[in-house]
Design an enzyme around this catalytic site. Structure first.
Site, PDB file in Angstrom:
ATOM      1  N   GLU A 163       0.782  -1.233   0.000  1.00 26.11           N
ATOM      2  CA  GLU A 163       0.000   0.000   0.000  1.00 26.11           C
ATOM      3  C   GLU A 163       0.818   1.291   0.000  1.00 26.11           C
ATOM      4  O   GLU A 163       0.822   2.046   0.973  1.00 26.11           O
ATOM      5  CB  GLU A 163      -0.949   0.006   1.196  1.00 26.11           C
ATOM      6  N   GLU A 342      -5.328  -8.651   1.255  1.00 24.70           N
ATOM      7  CA  GLU A 342      -5.930  -8.293   2.543  1.00 24.70           C
ATOM      8  C   GLU A 342      -7.428  -8.149   2.356  1.00 24.70           C
ATOM      9  O   GLU A 342      -7.894  -7.563   1.373  1.00 24.70           O
ATOM     10  CB  GLU A 342      -5.401  -6.962   3.104  1.00 24.70           C
TER      11      GLU A 342
END
Length: 437
Positions: A163, A342
């Site tokens: 991320e 995720e």
């Protein structure tokens, strides 16, 4: 009877990050990361991650639990500070920790998925300028080489970064996360340094890996939901998913340069120059998606009009449809297989009188989102696996320890692990290769 929608080699797993679970912050030669020295007022409740879940000492117990759950894969991150406590210095004890962990995972039939950087920059790198300095490109490449040399004889799946949207936005623009700075005008430089470092890291893995690697990136991602499933509504939702409110958290800002070699304009500026593209565009084997909530007109996550039972404890909206549309839209745009790196829900879980944790809401969430994965797979979209976030309750960055995302309840005072009802539900889903959905 089991169905055959999910392939037999589907990677049913769970994910964690080093700073969020390991502890042992200054043991066996490790030096601090930027999260270890975070001022108390920056973290809810004045918490720190110095002990966290004490995984550094309890990792064998944790792998035993993974085996009990039937996990096929485990995504974890490596602590740069533990591997390289100072510039040019390798830490044998730190390397051995991850090497032993991988050996134990493989001995239990669990595929290791290694994230090289999940936000915990060493203090010594930050003191050299961190992500604001182009020097980080070489430093990150050297760190990657050390990890690859030590682990690549047993590791196939690699994610050099997790991320970039979040650690650049929250750490360097809003100042909500470590290193707690706000430099909006530095966004092009931050983007260039970050993606160039990723490119070099991937190149190092390709060059030095002892096993043929499969390389991806874990992106904070989502999608707008179409109003209906007409061609027109789906086309509009896809357009908005990549073009609405362009900016650092937009799907295109990072993926278009990295995967298509295209620059992106936002805030009146370009993310990168065309001349940067040869040092940024990277051939990947898969695209990791971290998906929690659908994109909305007010951008992401929270929505006051949605009832509490449809949100997690941080106020993010729960709607499993976003996972299907994110997989579909990203695959159609970038042409890569997808890994759900995720997905999960936080709540304020409690131990019941019977000693168990009855997280019914999480079970509903899991079945809703995994139903979307099942739809994607049934339609022929190439989904490699699903990594639930998180294996265990952990240090949730600036939110401290209140949000509990885990399949495993952690008593932070004693370190005791309790498998929640959702963990047993996930075990059933894995055992049937998704037929229980």
């Amino acid at each position: 009877m089991q169905n055959n929608i999910f392939p037999e080699n589907f990677l049913w797993g769970a994910a964690t990050a080093s700073a969020q679970i390991e502890g042992g912050w200054k043991e066996d030669g490790r030096t601090p990361s930027i999260w270890d020295v975070a001022p108390g007022e920056k973290i809810k409740g004045g918490a720190d991650c110095h002990t966290a879940c004490d995984h550094y000492h309890r990792w064998r117990e944790d792998v035993t639990i993974m085996k009990k759950l039937g996990l096929k894969s485990y995504r974890f991150s490596v602590s740069w500070s533990r591997i390289m406590p100072r510039e040019g210095e390798l830490n044998p004890k730190g390397i051995r920790f991850y090497s032993d962990l991988i050996d134990e995972l493989l001995a239990n039939g669990i595929e290791p998925l290694v994230t090289i950087y999940h936000w915990d920059l060493p203090v010594w790198v930050q003191e050299k300028g961190g992500w604001l300095s182009k020097e980080i490109v070489k430093l990150f490449a050297d760190y990657t080489r050390a990890v690859a040399d030590a682990l690549s004889d047993r590791v196939t799946y690699w994610l050099p970064m997790n991320e970039p949207q979040c650690f650049i936005m929250n750490g360097h623009m809003t100042g909500r996360h470590a290193p707690f700075v706000s430099k909006y005008l530095a966004l092009p430089r931050l983007t260039r340094n970050c993606l160039t470092a990723f490119h070099e890291s991937a190149a190092v893995i390709r060059k030095y890996a002892k096993k043929t690697p499969r390389i991806g990136i874990a992106m904070a991602a989502s999608a707008f939901l179409p109003e209906n499933e007409s061609e027109e509504a789906v086309t509009e939702a896809k357009r908005k998913s990549f073009y609405y409110k362009s900016g650092v958290m937009n799907n295109r800002w990072w993926c278009d340069p990295l995967l298509l070699g295209k620059t992106v304009r936002a805030y009146g500026i370009f993310s990168l120059r065309k001349a940067d593209m040869p040092k940024i565009k990277t051939g990947l084997d898969f695209l990791g998606l971290n998906v929690y909530s659908p994109f909305q007109e007010n951008w992401y996550g929270t929505n006051d009009e949605v009832p509490a039972e449809k949100k997690n404890s941080l106020g993010w909206v729960n709607d499993g449809r976003c996972l299907y549309w994110a997989v579909r839209f990203f695959h159609e745009r970038y042409g890569l297989p997808v890994m759900i790196t995720e997905n999960g829900m936080c709540d304020e879980d409690r131990i019941a009188a019977d000693g168990a944790v009855h997280d019914t809401k999480r079970i509903g969430y899991m079945r809703d989102y995994l139903g979307s994965v099942k739809r994607a797979v049934s339609e022929g979209l190439p989904v490699l696996g699903f990594q639930y976030w998180s294996l265990m309750d952990n240090f949730e960055w600036a939110e401290g320890y209140d949000p509990r995302f885990g399949l495993i309840f952690v008593d932070y005072k004693t370190g005791k692990r309790i498998l929640k009802d959702s963990a047993w539900e996930y075990k059933k889903i894995i055992e049937t290769n998704g037929a229980a959905l």
